[in-house]
Scaffold this motif. Structure first.
Motif, PDB file in Angstrom:
ATOM      1  N   LEU A   1       0.877  -0.961   0.426  1.00  0.00           N
ATOM      2  CA  LEU A   1       0.354  -0.054  -0.385  1.00  0.00           C
ATOM      3  C   LEU A   1       1.108   1.621   0.216  1.00  0.00           C
ATOM      4  CD1 LEU A   1      -2.596   1.552   0.295  1.00  0.00           C
ATOM      5  CD2 LEU A   1      -2.692   1.536   2.693  1.00  0.00           C
ATOM      6  N   VAL A   2       0.414   2.312  -0.874  1.00  0.00           N
ATOM      7  CA  VAL A   2       1.676   3.261  -0.941  1.00  0.00           C
ATOM      8  C   VAL A   2       0.223   4.192  -0.409  1.00  0.00           C
ATOM      9  CG1 VAL A   2       2.811   4.830  -2.127  1.00  0.00           C
ATOM     10  CG2 VAL A   2       3.471   2.557  -2.497  1.00  0.00           C
ATOM     11  N   LEU A   3       0.257   5.053   0.543  1.00  0.00           N
ATOM     12  CA  LEU A   3      -0.381   6.473   1.117  1.00  0.00           C
ATOM     13  C   LEU A   3      -0.369   7.446   0.240  1.00  0.00           C
ATOM     14  CD1 LEU A   3      -2.709   7.003   3.128  1.00  0.00           C
ATOM     15  CD2 LEU A   3      -1.140   7.437   4.162  1.00  0.00           C
ATOM     16  N   SER A   4      -0.378   7.903  -0.998  1.00  0.00           N
ATOM     17  CA  SER A   4       0.403   9.138  -2.030  1.00  0.00           C
ATOM     18  C   SER A   4       0.027  10.236  -1.092  1.00  0.00           C
ATOM     19  CB  SER A   4       0.016   8.497  -2.959  1.00  0.00           C
ATOM     20  OG  SER A   4       0.451   9.948  -3.967  1.00  0.00           O
ATOM     21  N   LYS A   5      -1.250  10.665  -0.600  1.00  0.00           N
ATOM     22  CA  LYS A   5      -1.851  11.641   0.544  1.00  0.00           C
ATOM     23  C   LYS A   5      -1.186  11.562   2.145  1.00  0.00           C
ATOM     24  CE  LYS A   5      -5.835  11.642   2.516  1.00  0.00           C
ATOM     25  NZ  LYS A   5      -7.563  11.563   1.586  1.00  0.00           N
ATOM     26  N   GLY A   6       0.163  11.513   1.542  1.00  0.00           N
ATOM     27  CA  GLY A   6       1.242  11.299   3.259  1.00  0.00           C
ATOM     28  C   GLY A   6       0.492  12.320   3.894  1.00  0.00           C
ATOM     29  N   HIS A   7       0.237  13.497   3.542  1.00  0.00           N
ATOM     30  CA  HIS A   7      -0.449  14.312   5.010  1.00  0.00           C
ATOM     31  C   HIS A   7      -1.153  13.613   5.566  1.00  0.00           C
ATOM     32  CE1 HIS A   7      -2.882  15.114   1.595  1.00  0.00           C
ATOM     33  NE2 HIS A   7      -3.956  15.715   2.644  1.00  0.00           N
TER      34      HIS A   7
ATOM     35  N   PRO B   1       5.040   9.808   6.564  1.00  0.00           N
ATOM     36  CA  PRO B   1       5.091   8.551   6.417  1.00  0.00           C
ATOM     37  C   PRO B   1       7.004   8.473   5.937  1.00  0.00           C
ATOM     38  CG  PRO B   1       3.745   8.180   4.885  1.00  0.00           C
ATOM     39  CD  PRO B   1       3.276   9.596   5.426  1.00  0.00           C
ATOM     40  N   ASN B   2       7.658   7.441   6.560  1.00  0.00           N
ATOM     41  CA  ASN B   2       9.150   7.665   6.620  1.00  0.00           C
ATOM     42  C   ASN B   2       9.182   5.877   6.478  1.00  0.00           C
ATOM     43  OD1 ASN B   2      11.950   6.900   6.891  1.00  0.00           O
ATOM     44  ND2 ASN B   2      12.043   8.517   7.144  1.00  0.00           N
TER      45      ASN B   2
ATOM     46  N   ASN C   1       7.896   6.760   0.674  1.00  0.00           N
ATOM     47  CA  ASN C   1       7.939   8.188   1.984  1.00  0.00           C
ATOM     48  C   ASN C   1       7.137   8.291   0.959  1.00  0.00           C
ATOM     49  OD1 ASN C   1      10.141   6.838   2.929  1.00  0.00           O
ATOM     50  ND2 ASN C   1      11.281   8.764   3.311  1.00  0.00           N
ATOM     51  N   THR C   2       6.081   8.846   1.671  1.00  0.00           N
ATOM     52  CA  THR C   2       4.972  10.098   0.798  1.00  0.00           C
ATOM     53  C   THR C   2       4.994  11.262   1.236  1.00  0.00           C
ATOM     54  OG1 THR C   2       3.648   9.106   1.792  1.00  0.00           O
ATOM     55  CG2 THR C   2       3.841   8.711  -0.422  1.00  0.00           C
ATOM     56  N   GLY C   3       4.981  12.263   0.836  1.00  0.00           N
ATOM     57  CA  GLY C   3       4.529  13.714   1.079  1.00  0.00           C
ATOM     58  C   GLY C   3       3.926  14.866  -0.023  1.00  0.00           C
ATOM     59  N   PRO C   4       5.181  15.025  -0.894  1.00  0.00           N
ATOM     60  CA  PRO C   4       5.249  16.063  -1.876  1.00  0.00           C
ATOM     61  C   PRO C   4       3.986  15.444  -2.992  1.00  0.00           C
ATOM     62  CG  PRO C   4       7.088  15.237  -1.046  1.00  0.00           C
ATOM     63  CD  PRO C   4       6.644  14.145  -0.558  1.00  0.00           C
ATOM     64  N   LEU C   5       3.074  15.471  -3.024  1.00  0.00           N
ATOM     65  CA  LEU C   5       1.896  15.143  -3.761  1.00  0.00           C
ATOM     66  C   LEU C   5       2.253  14.582  -5.090  1.00  0.00           C
ATOM     67  CD1 LEU C   5      -1.652  17.214  -2.213  1.00  0.00           C
ATOM     68  CD2 LEU C   5      -0.008  14.866  -1.409  1.00  0.00           C
TER      69      LEU C   5
END
Length: 273
Positions: free
Chosen positions: A62-68, A102-103, A113-117
């Motif tokens: 699972l990749v939570l792209s909306k990392g915020h 997330p890291n 790692n996600t955060g930058p959309l």
């Protein structure tokens, strides 16, 4: 778990998320409430993952792209057993590994790692392509926000996924109609999303993103279309379950005061009855 058990669990995890945001004095609570049912269904119904072997090469990803909305993922990972439940109380504290995004180097169960959309789906396409090259059957899931779908990198990834016939890839769009500071319709209104994804060669299904029965069915491998990646457009509410947060753009990144916290907790507890 059956749909009722999943609903009960998701609501309990909403309460834990709310408590952590209140105690930390920060968090993206609106989007965390909207995505929680989807995360719950993935980890407790659909995905093959083992908290005792978080790097099992045969695991689903699972990749939570909306990392915020990382806190929602942390709460789910703690409930699943990837991290201790009491670690949620360290969210955003000095030296905590539970940061605002997330890291994967610090938190077991985080795939990237996600955060930058706009980055998560391209990574997910690479994961799904790798499985195809290796002849493996594990699946890749990516969750984006609807505002995030304004990023051009997503559409490049969408074209690539169709070209590679990645029927082991599922994109879930958390379509809560709001983004930071404004409604989707008032910024770059890319809705309706289904015809756009279909035009790019994807199989698309629209669901109520808070209906566990619909979520579980849409995520099941039986609904996959051979040779096509799948997109689930999940219609959700930002701040789901909390009256004054629901569909309210102000709660993208906001912390309830004590009175609001008590009201929100009472509403979430009442919904679980």
């Amino acid at each position: 778990m059956d749909p009722q058990e999943l609903r009960t669990l998701a609501n309990a995890m909403r309460r834990r998320d709310l408590q952590a945001v209140f105690e930390a004095g920060a968090g993206h609570i609106g989007g965390e409430m909207s995505v929680m049912d989807i995360l719950c269904a993935l980890y407790f119904h659909t995905m093959s993952v083992d908290p005792n072997a978080p790097l099992d090469p045969k695991r689903d990803r699972l990749v939570l792209s909306k990392g915020h909305t990382a806190l929602a993922l942390y709460v789910v990972l703690s409930e699943k057993g990837f991290i201790p439940k009491d670690e949620i109380s360290t969210f955003l504290k000095p030296y905590s590994r539970l940061n605002g995004h997330p890291n994967r180097c610090k938190v077991p169960g985080v795939e990237t790692n996600t955060g930058p959309l706009g980055h998560g789906l391209p990574v997910g396409v690479g994961m799904a392509k790798a499985a195809k090259l290796d002849g493996d059957t594990w699946r890749t899931f990516v969750i984006t926000g609807d505002g995030e779908m304004q990023e051009g990198s997503n559409w490049e990834a969408i074209m690539a996924a169709a070209q590679f016939k990645l029927d082991n890839l599922t994109l879930v769009i958390d379509h809560n109609r709001l983004q930071q500071g404004a409604r989707l319709a008032d910024t770059n209104d890319i809705a309706p999303l289904p015809p756009k994804l279909e035009a790019f060669g994807w199989a698309v299904e629209e669901i109520d993103g808070h209906d566990m029965q619909q979520i579980c069915r849409a995520l099941s491998p039986e609904t996959a279309v051979v040779g096509k990646p799948k997109c689930i457009v999940a219609h959700t509410n930002k701040g789901q379950g909390i009256s004054f947060m629901s569909d309210n753009v102000a709660w993208h990144h906001k912390v309830p005061n004590e009175e609001q916290y008590k009201q929100a907790m009472a509403e979430l507890e009442g919904a679980a009855l």
